[in-house]
Design a protein around this motif. Structure first.
Motif, PDB file in Angstrom:
ATOM      1  N   ALA A   1       8.283  -0.019   2.956  1.00 21.72           N
ATOM      2  CA  ALA A   1       6.862   0.165   2.660  1.00 21.72           C
ATOM      3  C   ALA A   1       6.490   1.640   2.558  1.00 21.72           C
ATOM      4  CB  ALA A   1       6.018  -0.511   3.745  1.00 21.72           C
ATOM      5  N   LEU A   2       7.106   2.480   3.378  1.00 22.92           N
ATOM      6  CA  LEU A   2       6.672   3.876   3.491  1.00 22.92           C
ATOM      7  C   LEU A   2       7.387   4.820   2.521  1.00 22.92           C
ATOM      8  CD1 LEU A   2       6.592   4.044   7.390  1.00 22.92           C
ATOM      9  CD2 LEU A   2       4.609   3.909   5.852  1.00 22.92           C
ATOM     10  N   SER A   3       8.545   4.428   2.035  1.00 19.31           N
ATOM     11  CA  SER A   3       9.342   5.353   1.212  1.00 19.31           C
ATOM     12  C   SER A   3       8.574   5.892   0.014  1.00 19.31           C
ATOM     13  CB  SER A   3      10.619   4.646   0.739  1.00 19.31           C
ATOM     14  OG  SER A   3      11.375   5.486  -0.099  1.00 19.31           O
ATOM     15  N   ASP A   4       7.903   5.016  -0.718  1.00 21.96           N
ATOM     16  CA  ASP A   4       7.181   5.460  -1.919  1.00 21.96           C
ATOM     17  C   ASP A   4       5.907   6.219  -1.592  1.00 21.96           C
ATOM     18  OD1 ASP A   4       9.119   4.351  -3.525  1.00 21.96           O
ATOM     19  OD2 ASP A   4       8.012   2.482  -3.892  1.00 21.96           O
TER      20      ASP A   4
ATOM     21  N   GLU B   1       1.881  13.747   2.649  1.00 21.10           N
ATOM     22  CA  GLU B   1       1.096  12.584   3.003  1.00 21.10           C
ATOM     23  C   GLU B   1       2.031  11.389   3.127  1.00 21.10           C
ATOM     24  OE1 GLU B   1      -1.810  11.790  -0.025  1.00 21.10           O
ATOM     25  OE2 GLU B   1      -0.394  10.663  -1.259  1.00 21.10           O
ATOM     26  N   VAL B   2       1.615  10.395   3.905  1.00 19.02           N
ATOM     27  CA  VAL B   2       2.405   9.193   4.098  1.00 19.02           C
ATOM     28  C   VAL B   2       1.446   8.037   4.312  1.00 19.02           C
ATOM     29  CG1 VAL B   2       2.614   9.436   6.620  1.00 19.02           C
ATOM     30  CG2 VAL B   2       4.400   8.221   5.329  1.00 19.02           C
ATOM     31  N   GLY B   3       1.846   6.847   3.871  1.00 20.10           N
ATOM     32  CA  GLY B   3       0.988   5.685   4.019  1.00 20.10           C
ATOM     33  C   GLY B   3       0.832   5.264   5.475  1.00 20.10           C
ATOM     34  N   ILE B   4      -0.249   4.571   5.742  1.00 12.22           N
ATOM     35  CA  ILE B   4      -0.504   4.029   7.072  1.00 12.22           C
ATOM     36  C   ILE B   4      -0.304   2.521   7.006  1.00 12.22           C
ATOM     37  CG2 ILE B   4      -2.196   3.749   8.925  1.00 12.22           C
ATOM     38  CD1 ILE B   4      -3.570   6.276   7.912  1.00 12.22           C
ATOM     39  N   LEU B   5       0.614   2.012   7.808  1.00 14.27           N
ATOM     40  CA  LEU B   5       0.852   0.575   7.839  1.00 14.27           C
ATOM     41  C   LEU B   5      -0.370  -0.146   8.403  1.00 14.27           C
ATOM     42  CD1 LEU B   5       4.563   0.504   9.093  1.00 14.27           C
ATOM     43  CD2 LEU B   5       3.731   0.111   6.765  1.00 14.27           C
ATOM     44  N   GLN B   6      -0.560  -1.353   7.946  1.00  8.13           N
ATOM     45  CA  GLN B   6      -1.753  -2.120   8.293  1.00  8.13           C
ATOM     46  C   GLN B   6      -1.896  -2.294   9.805  1.00  8.13           C
ATOM     47  OE1 GLN B   6      -2.675  -5.532   5.723  1.00  8.13           O
ATOM     48  NE2 GLN B   6      -2.972  -6.744   7.575  1.00  8.13           N
ATOM     49  N   ASP B   7      -3.090  -1.971  10.308  1.00  7.63           N
ATOM     50  CA  ASP B   7      -3.465  -2.110  11.717  1.00  7.63           C
ATOM     51  C   ASP B   7      -2.771  -1.113  12.643  1.00  7.63           C
ATOM     52  OD1 ASP B   7      -5.161  -4.257  11.089  1.00  7.63           O
ATOM     53  OD2 ASP B   7      -3.533  -5.717  11.313  1.00  7.63           O
ATOM     54  N   TYR B   8      -2.051  -0.135  12.089  1.00  8.28           N
ATOM     55  CA  TYR B   8      -1.370   0.839  12.936  1.00  8.28           C
ATOM     56  C   TYR B   8      -2.353   1.878  13.466  1.00  8.28           C
ATOM     57  CZ  TYR B   8       3.514  -0.576  12.443  1.00  8.28           C
ATOM     58  OH  TYR B   8       4.709  -1.243  12.540  1.00  8.28           O
TER      59      TYR B   8
END
Length: 236
Positions: free
Chosen positions: A228-231, A105-112
């Motif tokens: 932002a995404l590394s963690d 899983e990986v985070g989604i950056l805001q508004d992407y």
């Protein structure tokens, strides 16, 4: 719940770049990483000196007092390198993309926007100037790989991308490296340079590869995206 959106025409260039990077369109061959090259300096042959006549004996000079030896100056240590300024991470949306095959899983950056490049996710900024994807590579065991092997896996994953040129990798932790890269994207008669960074992380018997790509307009946000995404990049 993740809301899936259709990628607009503004992001077509980055989407095409990712498709080329992931699936390739050229022949085999791994481009060499920029680890520096060897070089040699040619030396001119020194001519043999001409024979000179025997010197005429001269009277011995009066002995002079030996000079007092001077102490060599103590070299000063080089100052420590200036710490790099902290990077402000790009904001996250609070949602995460979960691989449907249960690998990561990986985070989604805001508004992407969230789309796909083949079987891999493609998450893209609204203006199309920055995007990222994750590729998972299974291993036969959880044996820890050296950093050079992690870098080679990243190169072989994206080697067929248009103009893909990997830079020198750096270790950023145990079982984790980061490697810059550059490329080019030809759209019609115009060639657009693209650049980015790859984060490679070994987690047990799995290699997770996060690739961030940007146009010149989005290049300044590459480090902030990685921060932002590394963690958020985790196995499932």
């Amino acid at each position: 719940m993740v809301k899936w959106k259709r990628l607009g025409a503004v992001g077509l260039g980055i989407l095409t770049a990712f498709l080329l990077l992931i699936f390739g369109r050229w022949g085999d061959g791994v481009p060499a990483a920029n680890f520096g090259g060897n070089f040699a300096i040619a030396q001119e042959a020194t001519p043999s000196p001409a024979a000179s006549p025997s010197p005429t004996a001269s009277p011995s000079p009066s002995p002079s007092p030996s000079p007092t030896p001077q102490a060599s100056p103590t070299p000063k240590p080089a100052p420590p390198p200036e710490p790099e300024p902290a990077v402000e991470p790009l904001p996250l949306s609070g949602s995460a993309y979960q691989d449907p095959r249960g690998q990561f899983e990986v985070g989604i950056l805001q508004d992407y926007n969230v789309g796909f490049a083949g079987n891999s996710p493609l998450l893209e900024a609204p203006d199309g100037n920055l995007a990222y994807t994750v590729v998972a590579k299974p291993r036969e065991s959880d044996r820890a790989l050296p950093d050079s092997s992690l870098a080679q896996i990243a190169i072989e994953t994206f080697e067929r991308g248009e103009g893909f040129d990997p830079g020198t990798y750096q270790s950023v932790g145990a079982g984790e490296i980061r490697m810059p890269w550059t490329g080019s994207l030809k759209i019609g008669a115009n060639t657009q340079p693209i650049t980015g960074s790859i984060l490679v992380r070994q987690v047990g018997d799995r290699i997770l590869i996060l690739l961030v790509s940007a146009t010149q307009a989005g290049a300044e946000n590459i480090d902030a995206a990685i921060a932002a995404l590394s963690d958020t990049l985790q196995p499932l």
